[in-house]
Scaffold this motif. Structure first.
Motif, PDB file in Angstrom:
ATOM      1  N   GLN A   1      -0.290  14.273  -8.674  1.00 45.98           N
ATOM      2  CA  GLN A   1       0.471  15.179  -8.641  1.00 45.98           C
ATOM      3  C   GLN A   1       0.917  15.966  -9.921  1.00 45.98           C
ATOM      4  N   GLU A   2       1.371  15.069 -10.768  1.00 44.36           N
ATOM      5  CA  GLU A   2       1.930  15.413 -12.238  1.00 44.36           C
ATOM      6  C   GLU A   2       0.819  15.600 -13.218  1.00 44.36           C
ATOM      7  N   LEU A   3      -0.341  15.116 -12.943  1.00 46.18           N
ATOM      8  CA  LEU A   3      -1.446  15.334 -13.848  1.00 46.18           C
ATOM      9  C   LEU A   3      -2.482  16.035 -13.050  1.00 46.18           C
ATOM     10  N   ARG A   4      -2.102  16.984 -12.430  1.00 49.20           N
ATOM     11  CA  ARG A   4      -3.075  17.831 -11.347  1.00 49.20           C
ATOM     12  C   ARG A   4      -4.234  18.343 -12.231  1.00 49.20           C
ATOM     13  N   ARG A   5      -5.430  18.303 -11.794  1.00 44.79           N
ATOM     14  CA  ARG A   5      -6.637  18.936 -12.508  1.00 44.79           C
ATOM     15  C   ARG A   5      -6.828  20.036 -12.232  1.00 44.79           C
TER      16      ARG A   5
ATOM     17  N   PRO B   1       0.778  -1.448  -0.180  1.00 43.40           N
ATOM     18  CA  PRO B   1       0.141  -0.012   0.099  1.00 43.40           C
ATOM     19  C   PRO B   1       0.819   1.240  -0.014  1.00 43.40           C
ATOM     20  N   ILE B   2       1.959   1.048   0.458  1.00 44.67           N
ATOM     21  CA  ILE B   2       2.845   2.398   0.397  1.00 44.67           C
ATOM     22  C   ILE B   2       3.115   2.604  -1.179  1.00 44.67           C
ATOM     23  N   GLY B   3       3.891   1.579  -1.675  1.00 44.90           N
ATOM     24  CA  GLY B   3       4.357   1.778  -2.972  1.00 44.90           C
ATOM     25  C   GLY B   3       3.214   2.227  -4.017  1.00 44.90           C
ATOM     26  N   ALA B   4       1.858   1.753  -3.813  1.00 44.33           N
ATOM     27  CA  ALA B   4       0.742   2.038  -4.350  1.00 44.33           C
ATOM     28  C   ALA B   4       0.422   3.448  -4.384  1.00 44.33           C
ATOM     29  N   SER B   5       0.477   3.889  -3.119  1.00 43.98           N
ATOM     30  CA  SER B   5       0.044   5.155  -2.656  1.00 43.98           C
ATOM     31  C   SER B   5       1.140   6.235  -3.227  1.00 43.98           C
ATOM     32  N   TYR B   6       2.371   5.758  -3.391  1.00 45.00           N
ATOM     33  CA  TYR B   6       3.333   6.656  -3.878  1.00 45.00           C
ATOM     34  C   TYR B   6       2.840   6.769  -5.560  1.00 45.00           C
ATOM     35  N   PHE B   7       2.980   5.923  -6.248  1.00 39.09           N
ATOM     36  CA  PHE B   7       2.375   5.831  -7.673  1.00 39.09           C
ATOM     37  C   PHE B   7       1.363   6.895  -7.841  1.00 39.09           C
ATOM     38  N   ALA B   8       0.153   6.617  -7.015  1.00 33.70           N
ATOM     39  CA  ALA B   8      -1.149   7.235  -7.263  1.00 33.70           C
ATOM     40  C   ALA B   8      -0.914   8.805  -6.772  1.00 33.70           C
ATOM     41  N   THR B   9      -0.313   9.037  -5.684  1.00 33.85           N
ATOM     42  CA  THR B   9       0.041  10.500  -5.584  1.00 33.85           C
ATOM     43  C   THR B   9       0.925  11.174  -6.638  1.00 33.85           C
ATOM     44  N   LEU B  10       1.831  10.431  -7.156  1.00 33.34           N
ATOM     45  CA  LEU B  10       2.930  10.899  -8.318  1.00 33.34           C
ATOM     46  C   LEU B  10       2.030  11.323  -9.423  1.00 33.34           C
ATOM     47  N   VAL B  11       1.079  10.401  -9.771  1.00 33.96           N
ATOM     48  CA  VAL B  11       0.067  10.591 -10.636  1.00 33.96           C
ATOM     49  C   VAL B  11      -0.883  11.951 -10.578  1.00 33.96           C
TER      50      VAL B  11
END
Length: 390
Positions: free
Chosen positions: A385-389, A373-383
């Protein structure tokens, strides 16, 4: 650590996926079952699936909003050819095959991020979930790139992770520049003259010559390479002969070379050939050297590493994101993707109080499911952040 609540909700399912992959390990370019499971789950969550890159590789595509921005997230799927001795309930069911590097965990981690992003769609752009075969020496990352990965699935940037048994769970390393070494192979064939073991004086013993070469090679790094510039030379195989009373005609040495800098890589290739050939010649034998360049160094891009560190800090806390740890001399074919697109590769700590500390490529290794869940949260947070609406 603020793991995303929704991801925490299905963390137990992620562990089930990971342990299922662990029970059914597959070698590079043979990850058919793994690829089938990944494709089925992505399709179940409404993610567009493209298969067939690098034989068993696949890419999931998730679009939302109208921006033209895009990001790639990569996980590797293959196992190692070794016998598991972990004794865990979900141990490998296939003799001589083992997920000893945590690729089962990397795959489950990226699946967890994909599920969350498909449910929430809190981003504006396109996410490419890249599931790569054959990282363990097969160069699946290179093959995917050569087969048009980034032409078919354009990515403004690309990111990956690897578990780190030497880092505590809840910490990570995000360092710009070279973080992993070039990984090359050497093969040295020594040609002598065979004969009766009782009459070595009328033969030219390639075993003895090979032994001299092996010892002489140890001086290459110790005495010819600048000590401030890293290099590793390990001879890991020595094969010769078929009978105890026969001097064979040939002997073969094999091994690996690791370097961080292009000029050191060139120097090692030149010096290994020079030492082997001249040592053999001194004993009236011949050495034929093959130096195979496999993976280039893994070099993180500075701006993307900063952004990856920012996303990791939101999950772990900024103090838990190390920005200055030294490189490691292992190789990683995510390097081929970083040669084509800017991005970053992070090491995520998995060492807990009671598990996760066994080194990778060890028969007792097992991925720590608490990292999922830590790694998945990192990936999701990165997306997000980088593709912010907006």
């Amino acid at each position: 650590m603020p793991v995303i609540n929704r991801i925490a909700d299905f963390a137990a399912e992620m562990a089930e996926w990971r342990q299922d992959f662990h029970r059914h390990p597959e070698l590079g370019f043979e990850e058919r079952r793994t690829s089938d499971v990944v494709a089925a789950k992505l399709a179940e969550w409404g993610i567009e699936v493209h298969r067939g890159l690098a034989t068993t590789g696949l890419v999931g595509v998730l679009r939302n909003g109208g921006s033209g921005r895009s990001i790639g997230l990569r996980a590797d799927m293959d196992c190692l050819a070794m016998q598991e001795q972990s004794g865990v309930p979900h141990a490998s069911t296939i003799p001589g095959r083992m997920h000893a590097c945590g690729h089962d965990g990397h795959t489950a981690t990226l699946l967890g991020a994909a599920r969350y992003l498909a449910e929430t769609r809190n981003f504006d752009g396109t996410v490419h979930f890249i599931f790569q075969p054959a990282e363990e020496g097969g160069g699946g990352g290179r093959v995917m790139v050569e087969e048009g990965l980034f032409e078919r699935f354009p990515c403004d940037s690309v990111y990956g992770i690897h578990n780190a048994p030497d880092l505590p769970l809840g910490e990570c390393s995000a360092v710009a520049g070279p973080i992993m070494a070039a990984s090359d192979g050497i093969a040295i064939t020594v040609r002598g003259v065979g004969g009766h073991a009782a009459k070595p004086h009328i033969a030219i013993d390639p075993v003895m010559v090979g032994a001299h070469i092996l010892v002489a090679l140890q001086a290459v790094v110790a005495r010819r390479i600048d000590p401030l510039k890293s290099a590793v030379l390990s001879v890991t195989q020595f094969h010769a002969g078929s009978a105890g009373n026969v001097i064979p005609d040939t002997a073969e040495l094999r091994g690996t070379v690791r370097t961080l800098l292009p000029e050191v890589r060139d120097q090692m290739e030149r010096l290994i050939a020079q030492v082997a050939e001249n040592t053999a010649a001194a004993h009236e034998a011949v050495a034929e050297v093959t130096y195979t360049r496999r993976y280039p160094p893994t070099v993180n891009h500075a701006a993307e590493t900063d952004r990856a560190a920012e996303a990791a800090g939101r999950v772990l806390g900024a103090a838990k994101v190390h920005r200055d740890l030294p490189p490691v001399m292992g190789g990683e074919d995510f390097s081929f993707m970083l040669l084509k697109r800017p991005g970053a590769f992070l090491f995520m700590g998995q060492k807990g109080t009671d598990r996760g500390g066994v080194p990778v490529h060890h028969p007792h290794y097992d991925f720590n499911d608490d990292l999922l869940p830590i790694g998945a949260s990192y990936f999701a947070t990165l997306v997000e952040q980088e593709l912010r609406r907006g």
